[in-house]
Design a protein around this motif. Sequence first.
Motif, PDB file in Angstrom:
ATOM      1  N   LEU A 258      16.295  99.092  33.144  1.00 35.37           N
ATOM      2  CA  LEU A 258      16.415  97.864  32.367  1.00 35.37           C
ATOM      3  C   LEU A 258      16.244  98.224  30.898  1.00 35.37           C
ATOM      4  N   VAL A 259      17.348  98.207  30.157  1.00 37.95           N
ATOM      5  CA  VAL A 259      17.203  98.593  28.747  1.00 37.95           C
ATOM      6  C   VAL A 259      16.932  97.335  27.925  1.00 37.95           C
ATOM      7  N   GLN A 260      15.706  96.856  28.050  1.00 36.99           N
ATOM      8  CA  GLN A 260      15.259  95.765  27.197  1.00 36.99           C
ATOM      9  C   GLN A 260      13.777  95.944  26.919  1.00 36.99           C
ATOM     10  N   CYS A 261      13.306  95.251  25.885  1.00 36.04           N
ATOM     11  CA  CYS A 261      11.932  95.501  25.453  1.00 36.04           C
ATOM     12  C   CYS A 261      10.929  95.037  26.515  1.00 36.04           C
ATOM     13  N   GLN A 262      10.168  95.982  27.023  1.00 34.66           N
ATOM     14  CA  GLN A 262       9.171  95.653  28.039  1.00 34.66           C
ATOM     15  C   GLN A 262       7.754  95.864  27.531  1.00 34.66           C
ATOM     16  N   ALA A 263       7.629  96.504  26.403  1.00 37.60           N
ATOM     17  CA  ALA A 263       6.292  96.738  25.854  1.00 37.60           C
ATOM     18  C   ALA A 263       6.338  96.654  24.337  1.00 37.60           C
ATOM     19  N   LEU A 264       5.331  95.997  23.803  1.00 35.69           N
ATOM     20  CA  LEU A 264       5.219  95.887  22.351  1.00 35.69           C
ATOM     21  C   LEU A 264       3.858  96.438  21.938  1.00 35.69           C
ATOM     22  N   VAL A 265       3.863  97.402  21.052  1.00 29.89           N
ATOM     23  CA  VAL A 265       2.603  97.936  20.510  1.00 29.89           C
ATOM     24  C   VAL A 265       2.537  97.526  19.053  1.00 29.89           C
TER      25      VAL A 265
ATOM     26  N   GLN B 249      17.099  94.890  13.522  1.00 29.68           N
ATOM     27  CA  GLN B 249      17.672  93.887  14.431  1.00 29.68           C
ATOM     28  C   GLN B 249      18.823  94.489  15.235  1.00 29.68           C
ATOM     29  N   ARG B 250      19.613  95.331  14.570  1.00 35.40           N
ATOM     30  CA  ARG B 250      20.738  95.961  15.273  1.00 35.40           C
ATOM     31  C   ARG B 250      20.227  96.857  16.407  1.00 35.40           C
ATOM     32  N   ILE B 251      19.191  97.633  16.099  1.00 32.80           N
ATOM     33  CA  ILE B 251      18.657  98.546  17.120  1.00 32.80           C
ATOM     34  C   ILE B 251      18.029  97.756  18.271  1.00 32.80           C
ATOM     35  N   LEU B 252      17.305  96.699  17.927  1.00 31.58           N
ATOM     36  CA  LEU B 252      16.668  95.900  18.982  1.00 31.58           C
ATOM     37  C   LEU B 252      17.722  95.245  19.873  1.00 31.58           C
ATOM     38  N   GLN B 253      18.791  94.763  19.229  1.00 30.56           N
ATOM     39  CA  GLN B 253      19.843  94.126  20.026  1.00 30.56           C
ATOM     40  C   GLN B 253      20.570  95.132  20.914  1.00 30.56           C
ATOM     41  N   SER B 254      20.623  96.372  20.448  1.00 30.20           N
ATOM     42  CA  SER B 254      21.320  97.369  21.263  1.00 30.20           C
ATOM     43  C   SER B 254      20.473  97.772  22.486  1.00 30.20           C
ATOM     44  N   GLY B 255      19.172  97.434  22.448  1.00 29.48           N
ATOM     45  CA  GLY B 255      18.316  97.640  23.616  1.00 29.48           C
ATOM     46  C   GLY B 255      17.358  98.807  23.485  1.00 29.48           C
ATOM     47  N   VAL B 256      16.071  98.504  23.600  1.00 28.77           N
ATOM     48  CA  VAL B 256      15.038  99.544  23.623  1.00 28.77           C
ATOM     49  C   VAL B 256      14.023  99.160  24.710  1.00 28.77           C
ATOM     50  N   HIS B 257      13.287 100.153  25.185  1.00 32.87           N
ATOM     51  CA  HIS B 257      12.248  99.859  26.182  1.00 32.87           C
ATOM     52  C   HIS B 257      10.932  99.444  25.539  1.00 32.87           C
ATOM     53  N   VAL B 258      10.625 100.101  24.417  1.00 39.03           N
ATOM     54  CA  VAL B 258       9.325  99.881  23.767  1.00 39.03           C
ATOM     55  C   VAL B 258       9.518  99.683  22.271  1.00 39.03           C
ATOM     56  N   VAL B 259       8.812  98.713  21.729  1.00 42.40           N
ATOM     57  CA  VAL B 259       8.812  98.522  20.279  1.00 42.40           C
ATOM     58  C   VAL B 259       7.394  98.777  19.777  1.00 42.40           C
ATOM     59  N   VAL B 260       7.300  99.595  18.752  1.00 43.25           N
ATOM     60  CA  VAL B 260       6.014  99.794  18.078  1.00 43.25           C
ATOM     61  C   VAL B 260       6.192  99.197  16.693  1.00 43.25           C
ATOM     62  N   SER B 261       5.290  98.303  16.315  1.00 49.76           N
ATOM     63  CA  SER B 261       5.564  97.569  15.085  1.00 49.76           C
ATOM     64  C   SER B 261       4.296  97.207  14.334  1.00 49.76           C
ATOM     65  N   THR B 262       4.496  96.865  13.086  1.00 48.80           N
ATOM     66  CA  THR B 262       3.435  96.222  12.321  1.00 48.80           C
ATOM     67  C   THR B 262       3.659  94.707  12.461  1.00 48.80           C
ATOM     68  N   PRO B 263       2.579  93.908  12.367  1.00 53.49           N
ATOM     69  CA  PRO B 263       2.717  92.482  12.667  1.00 53.49           C
ATOM     70  C   PRO B 263       3.737  91.742  11.786  1.00 53.49           C
ATOM     71  N   GLY B 264       3.788  92.097  10.499  1.00 55.10           N
ATOM     72  CA  GLY B 264       4.711  91.392   9.593  1.00 55.10           C
ATOM     73  C   GLY B 264       6.151  91.582  10.012  1.00 55.10           C
ATOM     74  N   ARG B 265       6.532  92.817  10.251  1.00 52.23           N
ATOM     75  CA  ARG B 265       7.930  93.108  10.571  1.00 52.23           C
ATOM     76  C   ARG B 265       8.320  92.538  11.937  1.00 52.23           C
ATOM     77  N   VAL B 266       7.417  92.597  12.872  1.00 52.64           N
ATOM     78  CA  VAL B 266       7.797  92.113  14.201  1.00 52.64           C
ATOM     79  C   VAL B 266       8.025  90.610  14.162  1.00 52.64           C
ATOM     80  N   SER B 267       7.314  89.915  13.302  1.00 50.91           N
ATOM     81  CA  SER B 267       7.496  88.460  13.262  1.00 50.91           C
ATOM     82  C   SER B 267       8.838  88.099  12.623  1.00 50.91           C
ATOM     83  N   ILE B 268       9.366  88.994  11.798  1.00 49.78           N
ATOM     84  CA  ILE B 268      10.686  88.740  11.188  1.00 49.78           C
ATOM     85  C   ILE B 268      11.794  89.037  12.194  1.00 49.78           C
ATOM     86  N   CYS B 269      11.601  90.147  12.921  1.00 45.57           N
ATOM     87  CA  CYS B 269      12.657  90.578  13.852  1.00 45.57           C
ATOM     88  C   CYS B 269      12.679  89.705  15.095  1.00 45.57           C
TER      89      CYS B 269
END
Length: 222
Positions: free
Chosen positions: A156-163, A202-222
Motif C-alpha cells: 500500500l503506497v500511502q502514508c501509514q506513519a507520521l513522525v 505536495q507532489r511527492i506526497l501525492q505520488s505516494g509515500v509510506h512514512v512522512v517525517v515532518s515538522t509541525p508547521g510544514r505538515v499542517s500546510i501539506c
Amino acid sequence: MKGSYIISDRFLLCCHAPSFSLSLLRLRGVDPRSRKNPIPLSRLAPIYYSVMARVAQEGSQYDARHYDSKMNDLLADGDEFFTSYDEVYDIFDAMGLQENLLRGIYAYGFEKPSAIQQRGIVPFCNGFDVIQQAQSGTGKTATFCSGILQQLNYNLVQCQALVLAPTRELAQQIEKVMRALGDYLEVKVHACVGGTSVREDQRILQSGVHVVVSTPGRVSIC
Ligand SMILES: Nc1ncnc2c1ncn2[C@@H]1O[C@H](COP(=O)(O)OP(=O)(O)OP(=O)(O)O)[C@@H](O)[C@H]1O
C-alpha cells in the motif's frame, strides 16, 4: 540527559528532554481494541499534553494549566495506567522482525541491539502503546524506526506513519535513519520540513509515500 518517547497504535510521541524533540506517529488501519492489553489513546493524551505544555505558548490549548488538568485526570486513574514490559531480546534475530528489516539493520552497521532496543522494539511491533525513556544517544531513533518499518504494509503506497519532530534537522536525521534501515524493504520516506518547496512536498506526497517525517508547521500546510 534523558529522552523519552511515547508510542501508541494511533500515534507516537517522541520527546527528547531537554530540547523537547517531538515526534508523532500515526499508524493507519490499526484497531486498538484488537491488541492485547492496549492502553486507550485517551490515557496517552495527557502525556502528549505534557510535552506540548513545555513547547506551547501560554493560552494555547497545550499550556501549563491545560497540562495540569490533564495530569490530574491521569493520576486519578491510579496505577492501572502504568504497566511494565520486561521482556529483553539481546539479539535482533530473536525479535521476529522481517528479514529485509534485519538486513537493513545489519547493513546499517548494528550488530547488537542497545538496551532500549532490546526492550523497546518488540512491544512496539506487537502494537502496544508504549512510553520509553533512555539516555540521549542510546538508540531510541532506531527503536521507533524499526517498530514503524516492521508494521508498514508495503503493498500500500500511502502514508501509514507520521513522525513529527520539532526541528528540520531532527526530522531530516530521522528520515535518514528510517530510509537506511528500510532500504531492503524499499520503504518510501519523505521529510516534509520548512525551507523547501511546499509544492514539491505536495507532489511527492501525492505520488505516494509510506512514512512522512515532518515538522509541525510544514505538515499542517501539506
Ligand atoms: N544497536 C546499535 N549498534 C550500534 N550503533 C547504534 C545502535 N543503535 C544506535 N546506534 C548509533 O548510536 C547513535 C545514537 O543513536 P540515536 O540517535 O538513535 O539515539 P537517540 O537515543 O535517539 O538519541 P537522542 O536522544 O539524542 O535523539 C547513532 O549514531 C546510531 O547510529
